[in-house]
Design a protein around this motif. Structure first.
Motif, mmCIF file in Angstrom:
data_model
loop_
_atom_site.group_PDB
_atom_site.id
_atom_site.type_symbol
_atom_site.label_atom_id
_atom_site.label_comp_id
_atom_site.label_asym_id
_atom_site.label_seq_id
_atom_site.Cartn_x
_atom_site.Cartn_y
_atom_site.Cartn_z
ATOM 1 N N PRO A 8 34.524 -8.893 5.020
ATOM 2 C CA PRO A 8 34.743 -9.133 6.458
ATOM 3 C C PRO A 8 34.957 -7.865 7.271
ATOM 4 N N PHE A 9 35.749 -6.928 6.758
ATOM 5 C CA PHE A 9 36.046 -5.713 7.520
ATOM 6 C C PHE A 9 34.889 -4.714 7.511
ATOM 7 N N GLU A 10 33.865 -4.961 6.686
ATOM 8 C CA GLU A 10 32.702 -4.079 6.628
ATOM 9 C C GLU A 10 31.625 -4.448 7.641
ATOM 10 N N LYS A 11 31.725 -5.614 8.245
ATOM 11 C CA LYS A 11 30.646 -6.111 9.118
ATOM 12 C C LYS A 11 30.296 -5.169 10.268
ATOM 13 N N PRO A 12 31.292 -4.547 10.945
ATOM 14 C CA PRO A 12 30.921 -3.592 12.006
ATOM 15 C C PRO A 12 30.055 -2.443 11.496
ATOM 16 N N VAL A 13 30.300 -2.011 10.250
ATOM 17 C CA VAL A 13 29.508 -0.928 9.661
ATOM 18 C C VAL A 13 28.073 -1.382 9.455
ATOM 19 N N TYR A 14 27.903 -2.565 8.882
ATOM 20 C CA TYR A 14 26.556 -3.067 8.605
ATOM 21 C C TYR A 14 25.792 -3.382 9.891
ATOM 22 N N GLU A 15 26.509 -3.852 10.898
ATOM 23 C CA GLU A 15 25.855 -4.116 12.190
ATOM 24 C C GLU A 15 25.332 -2.822 12.808
ATOM 25 N N LEU A 16 26.157 -1.772 12.730
ATOM 26 C CA LEU A 16 25.737 -0.483 13.279
ATOM 27 C C LEU A 16 24.583 0.102 12.455
ATOM 28 N N GLU A 17 24.622 -0.081 11.154
ATOM 29 C CA GLU A 17 23.528 0.389 10.299
ATOM 30 C C GLU A 17 22.224 -0.332 10.623
ATOM 31 N N GLU A 18 22.334 -1.604 10.930
ATOM 32 C CA GLU A 18 21.133 -2.374 11.274
ATOM 33 C C GLU A 18 20.515 -1.868 12.580
ATOM 34 N N GLN A 19 21.374 -1.584 13.562
ATOM 35 C CA GLN A 19 20.884 -1.028 14.836
ATOM 36 C C GLN A 19 20.218 0.330 14.600
ATOM 37 N N LEU A 20 20.847 1.150 13.745
ATOM 38 C CA LEU A 20 20.302 2.466 13.445
ATOM 39 C C LEU A 20 18.950 2.354 12.744
ATOM 40 N N SER A 21 18.821 1.405 11.837
ATOM 41 C CA SER A 21 17.557 1.211 11.109
ATOM 42 C C SER A 21 16.423 0.836 12.052
ATOM 43 N N LYS A 22 16.743 0.014 13.034
ATOM 44 C CA LYS A 22 15.719 -0.396 14.008
ATOM 45 C C LYS A 22 15.235 0.800 14.820
ATOM 46 N N LEU A 23 16.178 1.647 15.215
ATOM 47 C CA LEU A 23 15.784 2.834 15.986
ATOM 48 C C LEU A 23 14.957 3.793 15.121
ATOM 49 N N GLU A 24 15.383 3.970 13.864
ATOM 50 C CA GLU A 24 14.673 4.886 12.972
ATOM 51 C C GLU A 24 13.284 4.370 12.600
ATOM 52 N N ALA A 25 13.089 3.054 12.756
ATOM 53 C CA ALA A 25 11.790 2.461 12.419
ATOM 54 C C ALA A 25 10.772 2.580 13.551
ATOM 55 N N GLU A 26 11.204 3.090 14.708
ATOM 56 C CA GLU A 26 10.281 3.260 15.835
ATOM 57 C C GLU A 26 9.145 4.206 15.438
ATOM 58 N N PRO A 27 7.890 3.785 15.614
ATOM 59 C CA PRO A 27 6.751 4.622 15.199
ATOM 60 C C PRO A 27 6.624 5.933 15.985
ATOM 61 N N ASN A 28 6.946 5.891 17.280
ATOM 62 C CA ASN A 28 6.837 7.086 18.128
ATOM 63 C C ASN A 28 8.123 7.265 18.926
ATOM 64 N N PRO A 29 9.171 7.761 18.262
ATOM 65 C CA PRO A 29 10.470 7.870 18.958
ATOM 66 C C PRO A 29 10.445 8.913 20.077
ATOM 67 N N THR A 30 10.992 8.533 21.196
ATOM 68 C CA THR A 30 11.093 9.445 22.337
ATOM 69 C C THR A 30 12.309 10.349 22.140
ATOM 70 N N GLN A 46 32.008 8.087 11.470
ATOM 71 C CA GLN A 46 33.390 7.996 11.946
ATOM 72 C C GLN A 46 33.952 6.589 11.749
ATOM 73 N N LEU A 47 33.126 5.566 12.044
ATOM 74 C CA LEU A 47 33.577 4.177 11.912
ATOM 75 C C LEU A 47 33.874 3.843 10.450
ATOM 76 N N THR A 48 32.976 4.247 9.550
ATOM 77 C CA THR A 48 33.158 3.960 8.122
ATOM 78 C C THR A 48 34.414 4.643 7.600
ATOM 79 N N ARG A 49 34.597 5.907 7.981
ATOM 80 C CA ARG A 49 35.782 6.641 7.533
ATOM 81 C C ARG A 49 37.059 5.989 8.078
ATOM 82 N N GLU A 50 37.046 5.609 9.335
ATOM 83 C CA GLU A 50 38.232 4.995 9.947
ATOM 84 C C GLU A 50 38.602 3.691 9.250
ATOM 85 N N ILE A 51 37.605 2.869 8.941
ATOM 86 C CA ILE A 51 37.869 1.584 8.283
ATOM 87 C C ILE A 51 38.421 1.802 6.882
#
Length: 322
Positions: A8-30, A46-51
């Motif tokens: 349960p307390f890891e969910k914010p980390v995984y949510e942020l990782e999912e957002q990061l993965s979507k951005l990194e998957a952009e074919p032509n990042p600006t 920082q979030l992972t370390r804090e948790i």
């Protein structure tokens, strides 16, 4: 893809990782997207370390039981250069909850003994989630005595909620065999290094836990009883396990303060279950250093120090008015 098991307390980390993965998957990042990726990576660290630096005792128990946490079999593959498994207790059978065998640690021959919980349903049924039977403790002791005869250091990896409490185990001498191990491990004439890699529950852990150097991974626990067992006794229901976890003072930092253990071994950011290889490298270094520091000690002094080490546990002084 997010892991199947999220605490349960890891969910914010995984949510942020999912957002990061979507951005990194952009074919032509600006440039703006690249900047967002950099900021998000910093925020994620920082979030992972804090948790993980502010886990309460019950959350530490949850991490120690994580299904993806590395087990003895994983460390055999990642930490040791060679491994030859030894089976059976020469009396009843081979307990899969305890793995024993010759291994090489950084070029040094050792005897390895470790609990195994299992990964698949079939393995878990065979290993009973790391709850060993009397034959498991007989097997472990026989292999440790052989190591002592050959002058090989012993490494014990502890990960069990406790010894198996079934009727058959009790009929075959569960308590007796654990007591024999406590006695006989104290007389082994070679260095014994014990590390709690996950759960360190009750006599099930102590049955292979009498060592010259006892360490605990940062997000593991070492206790006289499980939180659920304690809650059942004190509050008459296992739903109070979180309260019991706080009362037992069994986290790695508590154990150092109480003088129960010698070392806390750090885990990768986010816990051992998030990076098996990094955890294995850290554990390998700690084991090699501990074994090396003990090898030059004369046998008589080694035995005396081991005896005194455990005699000191639980000794305290009262101050002030009674």
């Amino acid at each position: 893809m997010a892991p199947q098991h999220q605490l349960p307390f890891e969910k914010p980390v995984y949510e942020l990782e999912e957002q990061l993965s979507k951005l990194e998957a952009e074919p032509n990042p600006t440039p703006a997207i690249q900047d967002s990726i950099r900021r998000m990576r910093v925020e994620l660290t920082q979030l992972t370390r804090e948790i993980y630096e502010n886990l309460n005792p019950w959350q530490i128990v949850q991490v120690s039981r994580h299904p993806e946490r590395p087990q003895t079999a994983d460390y055999i593959e990642l930490v040791f250069d060679e491994f030859v498994e030894l089976h059976g207790d020469k009396a009843f059978g081979d307990d899969r909850a305890l793995i024993t065998g010759f291994a090489k640690l950084d070029g040094r021959k050792v005897m390895l003994v470790g609990h195994q919980k299992g990964r698949t349903l079939k393995e878990r049924n065979e290993c009973l989630y790391g709850c060993a039977h009397p034959e498991g403790y007989r097997k472990a002791m026989a292999k440790m005595e052989m190591a002592s005869r050959y002058g090989l250091p012993i490494v014990c990896l502890i990960d069990t909620p406790g010894a198996y409490p079934g009727i058959g185990a009790e009929e075959r001498g569960q308590a007796y065999n654990i007591a024999v191990n406590l006695r006989d491990m104290s007389t082994l004439e070679v260095p014994v290094v014990c590390v709690v890699i996950g759960e360190g529950g009750s006599g099930g852990a102590l049955g292979i836990g009498i060592g010259d150097h006892v360490a605990v991974l940062k997000n593991a626990y070492y206790s006289v009883i499980s939180p659920e067992g304690c809650a059942g006794i004190l509050w008459k229901h296992s739903s109070h396990a979180d309260k019991a976890a706080g009362a037992l003072r069994f986290t790695s930092s508590d154990l150092v303060d109480l003088g129960i253990i010698d070392e806390v071994i750090g885990e990768p950011l986010g816990g051992a279950h998030r990076n098996h290889r990094q955890m294995a490298m850290t554990l390998k270094g700690a084991l090699a250093e501990a074994v090396q520091s003990l090898e030059g000690i004369p046998k008589d002094e080694l035995l005396d120090r081991r005896y005194e080490r455990f005699r000191r546990i639980g000794v305290f002084e009262e101050t002030g008015a009674a």
